[in-house]
Design an enzyme around this catalytic site. Sequence first.
Site, PDB file in Angstrom:
ATOM      1  N   CYS A   1       3.528  -7.651   8.804  1.00  0.00           N
ATOM      2  CA  CYS A   1       4.820  -7.511   8.979  1.00  0.00           C
ATOM      3  C   CYS A   1       4.371  -8.060  10.320  1.00  0.00           C
ATOM      4  O   CYS A   1       4.886  -9.079  10.929  1.00  0.00           O
ATOM      5  CB  CYS A   1       4.987  -5.725   8.603  1.00  0.00           C
ATOM      6  SG  CYS A   1       6.019  -5.396   8.340  1.00  0.00           S
TER       7      CYS A   1
ATOM      8  N   HIS B   1       2.263  -6.522   3.046  1.00  0.00           N
ATOM      9  CA  HIS B   1       1.718  -6.076   3.872  1.00  0.00           C
ATOM     10  C   HIS B   1       0.390  -5.496   2.346  1.00  0.00           C
ATOM     11  O   HIS B   1       0.743  -4.406   1.518  1.00  0.00           O
ATOM     12  CB  HIS B   1       2.341  -3.988   3.368  1.00  0.00           C
ATOM     13  CG  HIS B   1       3.469  -3.933   4.913  1.00  0.00           C
ATOM     14  ND1 HIS B   1       2.997  -3.239   5.771  1.00  0.00           N
ATOM     15  CD2 HIS B   1       4.328  -4.460   4.702  1.00  0.00           C
ATOM     16  CE1 HIS B   1       4.034  -2.937   6.867  1.00  0.00           C
ATOM     17  NE2 HIS B   1       4.718  -3.739   6.043  1.00  0.00           N
TER      18      HIS B   1
ATOM     19  N   GLU C   1      -2.401  -4.443   2.439  1.00  0.00           N
ATOM     20  CA  GLU C   1      -3.332  -3.248   2.380  1.00  0.00           C
ATOM     21  C   GLU C   1      -2.637  -2.175   1.689  1.00  0.00           C
ATOM     22  O   GLU C   1      -3.751  -0.698   0.605  1.00  0.00           O
ATOM     23  CB  GLU C   1      -3.076  -2.120   3.620  1.00  0.00           C
ATOM     24  CG  GLU C   1      -1.459  -2.524   4.346  1.00  0.00           C
ATOM     25  CD  GLU C   1      -0.511  -2.957   5.029  1.00  0.00           C
ATOM     26  OE1 GLU C   1       0.395  -2.398   5.233  1.00  0.00           O
ATOM     27  OE2 GLU C   1      -1.214  -3.907   4.569  1.00  0.00           O
TER      28      GLU C   1
END
Length: 548
Positions: free
Chosen positions: A383, A509, A511
Amino acid sequence: MNTKYIFVTGGVVSSLGKGIISSSLACLLKARGYRVTIQKFDPYINIDPGTLNPYEHGECYVTVDGHEADLDLGHYERFTDIQTTRANNVTTGRIYQSVIKKEREGVYLGKTVQIIPHITDEIKRHVKALGLKGNFDFVITEIGGTVGDIESLPYLESVRQLRWELGPDALCIHLTYVPYIAAAKELKTKPTQHSVKQLQEVGIQPDVLVLRTEKHIGTDMRRKIALFCNVSPDAVVQSIDVPSIYAVPVAMHEQHLDEIVMKKMNVPTPWGEPHMAPWMDFLKRMEHAKETVTIGLVGKYVELQDAYKSINESLFQAATYKDHRLKLVYIHSEKLTDANVDERLHGMDGIIIAPGFGHRGVDGKFVALKWCREHDVPTFGICLGMQCMVIEYARDVLGLHDANTTEIDERTANNVIDLMEEQKSITEKGGTMRLGAYECKLLPDSLAAKAYGKTTVSERHRHRFEFNENYRERFEAAGMRCVGENPVTHLVEVVEVPGKRWFMGTQYHPEYSSTVLHPHPLFLSFISAAIAYRDERVMQNGPQKTDK
């Protein structure tokens, strides 16, 4: 069977791990073949945690449908492999906002709007919303805060009402703390007794007690707690410290928590034992891993590890599946300079440039990126980390020395990162970014496509600013490839520098979608590159110290 509703409350102190217990129970029930979901009710008045400083509330998690949510939803997804949505996280702010909106619209027909029944009815509506769709056998509801908090009272009153309305289809698990007094060398049960008493005072009798503890709680003490708390002795379970949160489901199953719940709710068991073989394989890998991979995480919230919770867990999962232990070194980007960067980053096997907002700590990220690029260290920008990667490259390689993002410098002549056009008229901060899952097309020969094993992916976003398309050709000519883009808007999603070992930035993102049973492909690829880089250095120079 009817949808079963399980409520998880907490007492004595906060941060005992209600989210982990809820996730562990969901993991076990799902492993038995049941359809399970979990929701979190947060007692703060913010509409969502999107505007909260990470120091206040840790990481802000994002669901696939674009809801900014409590970090516990990350635990829910990592433990269960289910995707949560807006319906899985509700705050007091949203409850009151909905009730006030209805009052303004005249829905209540001139009635006096009160906590009971209007606020509690709205809470109950949200509790039952997921179950009414018929997609789940179990809906686990975690009540945020601690019993006794003023903020939690409307939620507890709602739970009390629902237990009467739902009868045997509702069950309450209460998590408390049993402290060990070192001076007296004994565990104390009185805090638990008082916590249960407070719960009983609002009309809720817990069915199961989970005792958070650092020391083993013997059978006699559990019987004592059961006696004083009106709970059957076989429904008192201890949650003792374990090496990893991922060992908690196994610890809970060893004490029959899942079986206790099913028995009390008259639920049949599809098979004798939950199918936990893939989970046990992960735990065995974690236990048997001998070698260590060292990753530096460069960010401005490193004092609070929960600020980067999903990144931390994604790295841990990937390292475990590569049969390595993870050593995560937190590096404060505000304190990183040209003078100390070599000292701070030397010895790292890979570097994560963390996401974030605002100008604070950004200069340190530029310093880290320049050092990593010049020393060819595996580097992953996420990001804002990806945007910093683009800005640093523009300044040092393209020669655009004033290149910047308009988030930091609105007057920059080279706005390589700029605000999306549709964002320029928005003044509100909450829930107004590009949020949730968007499709991304990857170039077939890219490192990202090779990691994913496919060229079309869907990943979650949380940002306002984008790569400026006007500069794409100049970046491509200088060696930074734009290898991933949104197929509709053509916004750049992934950048790489192919000449490096592993140098990638993602606007999204990744994750958020990494789980225990399905670690994210990009983190697996990044960790593999970091291990290879470490092995290469060891071959050349011998083992190196990484303690900072």
